[in-house]
Design a protein around this motif. Sequence first.
Motif, PDB file in Angstrom:
ATOM      1  N   SER A   1      38.671  36.680  31.726  1.00 13.07           N
ATOM      2  CA  SER A   1      37.263  36.138  31.960  1.00 13.07           C
ATOM      3  C   SER A   1      35.914  36.368  32.570  1.00 13.07           C
ATOM      4  O   SER A   1      34.798  36.638  32.387  1.00 13.07           O
ATOM      5  CB  SER A   1      37.614  34.183  32.421  1.00 13.07           C
ATOM      6  OG  SER A   1      36.609  33.297  32.156  1.00 13.07           O
TER       7      SER A   1
ATOM      8  N   VAL B   1      34.157  39.105  31.250  1.00 16.10           N
ATOM      9  CA  VAL B   1      33.903  38.856  30.241  1.00 16.10           C
ATOM     10  C   VAL B   1      32.377  37.991  30.111  1.00 16.10           C
ATOM     11  O   VAL B   1      31.320  38.707  30.150  1.00 16.10           O
ATOM     12  CB  VAL B   1      35.251  38.034  28.898  1.00 16.10           C
ATOM     13  CG1 VAL B   1      33.829  37.499  27.755  1.00 16.10           C
ATOM     14  CG2 VAL B   1      35.662  38.709  28.494  1.00 16.10           C
TER      15      VAL B   1
ATOM     16  N   GLY C   1      35.140  32.559  17.304  1.00 17.90           N
ATOM     17  CA  GLY C   1      36.256  32.372  18.437  1.00 17.90           C
ATOM     18  C   GLY C   1      37.495  30.930  17.762  1.00 17.90           C
ATOM     19  O   GLY C   1      37.961  30.804  17.963  1.00 17.90           O
TER      20      GLY C   1
ATOM     21  N   VAL D   1      44.577  37.734  25.854  1.00 18.43           N
ATOM     22  CA  VAL D   1      44.447  36.818  24.557  1.00 18.43           C
ATOM     23  C   VAL D   1      45.207  36.161  24.444  1.00 18.43           C
ATOM     24  O   VAL D   1      46.718  36.805  24.282  1.00 18.43           O
ATOM     25  CB  VAL D   1      44.065  37.870  22.725  1.00 18.43           C
ATOM     26  CG1 VAL D   1      43.951  37.381  22.419  1.00 18.43           C
ATOM     27  CG2 VAL D   1      42.632  38.187  23.039  1.00 18.43           C
TER      28      VAL D   1
ATOM     29  N   THR E   1      40.846  35.351  26.806  1.00 18.88           N
ATOM     30  CA  THR E   1      39.190  35.160  26.054  1.00 18.88           C
ATOM     31  C   THR E   1      40.059  34.593  25.125  1.00 18.88           C
ATOM     32  O   THR E   1      40.556  36.023  24.070  1.00 18.88           O
ATOM     33  CB  THR E   1      38.325  36.303  25.821  1.00 18.88           C
ATOM     34  OG1 THR E   1      37.656  35.424  24.811  1.00 18.88           O
ATOM     35  CG2 THR E   1      38.514  37.077  25.651  1.00 18.88           C
ATOM     36  N   PRO E   2      39.964  33.824  24.188  1.00 18.79           N
ATOM     37  CA  PRO E   2      38.731  32.947  23.847  1.00 18.79           C
ATOM     38  C   PRO E   2      38.805  31.204  24.717  1.00 18.79           C
ATOM     39  O   PRO E   2      38.620  30.786  24.873  1.00 18.79           O
ATOM     40  CB  PRO E   2      38.251  32.693  22.281  1.00 18.79           C
ATOM     41  CG  PRO E   2      39.580  32.732  21.790  1.00 18.79           C
ATOM     42  CD  PRO E   2      40.298  34.141  23.154  1.00 18.79           C
TER      43      PRO E   2
ATOM     44  N   ALA F   1      37.434  31.970  28.278  1.00 21.04           N
ATOM     45  CA  ALA F   1      36.017  32.617  28.344  1.00 21.04           C
ATOM     46  C   ALA F   1      35.477  32.921  26.960  1.00 21.04           C
ATOM     47  O   ALA F   1      35.741  33.910  26.441  1.00 21.04           O
ATOM     48  CB  ALA F   1      35.388  34.166  29.125  1.00 21.04           C
ATOM     49  N   GLY F   2      35.191  31.349  26.713  1.00 22.47           N
ATOM     50  CA  GLY F   2      35.220  31.421  25.068  1.00 22.47           C
ATOM     51  C   GLY F   2      33.673  31.298  24.521  1.00 22.47           C
ATOM     52  O   GLY F   2      32.664  31.851  25.809  1.00 22.47           O
TER      53      GLY F   2
ATOM     54  N   ILE G   1      29.807  31.475  26.658  1.00 22.60           N
ATOM     55  CA  ILE G   1      29.542  32.834  26.396  1.00 22.60           C
ATOM     56  C   ILE G   1      28.063  32.074  26.012  1.00 22.60           C
ATOM     57  O   ILE G   1      27.364  32.763  26.827  1.00 22.60           O
ATOM     58  CB  ILE G   1      30.254  33.929  25.192  1.00 22.60           C
ATOM     59  CG1 ILE G   1      31.366  34.626  25.885  1.00 22.60           C
ATOM     60  CG2 ILE G   1      29.024  34.653  25.150  1.00 22.60           C
ATOM     61  CD1 ILE G   1      32.298  35.092  25.259  1.00 22.60           C
TER      62      ILE G   1
END
Length: 186
Positions: free
Chosen positions: A33, A36, A62, A93, A97-98, A101-102, A106
Amino acid sequence: MDPPGSIPVFLSLVGRKAPAARNRAARQAVAVSLGVIAGFALAGGAILSYLGIGIPALQGAGGLLLLLIALDLLTGKESAQPQGAEDVNVALVPLGTPLLAGPGAIAATIVYVRDANGQVGSYLALAAAIITIHLVLFLFLRYSGVIIRVLRESGITLLARIAGLLLAAIAVQLVANSVRGFVAGG
């Protein structure tokens, strides 16, 4: 980014694993995260511009990915993953992410970088905020094992279903925001 809200999904995905594996997943997810978010802080606007991708497309993608994960949690099925790679895949995953850090995080990062207008103080404040939230995320995930002792196996199963339902709602909201963004933008 929601540290307490990440716990149900985290526990539903890694709650049955040994404490060392849970701790490793927490470290990996937060590291992914952070990487990203930092990457998008440094070059997110340029990446999206180069690829011709807007924030609504990022939200839609996402949302669809989260919906797939939510369906797995709701039905109790494991995603098709190679044997032995499960810990790494779950940390990357959907945790790193997501989930952490979705698309929202972002997009917010890209907007805040854009609004900084070259002011060093603004960039430093954003960097401090990114680091702080990731430290808090790690602490929440790392010490979520306390909840496992209270919930036991049946509680984790129930938590997985509830997390799947909430994750599905988040996914639908992301897709709805994406559609709204496309309609408003075009």
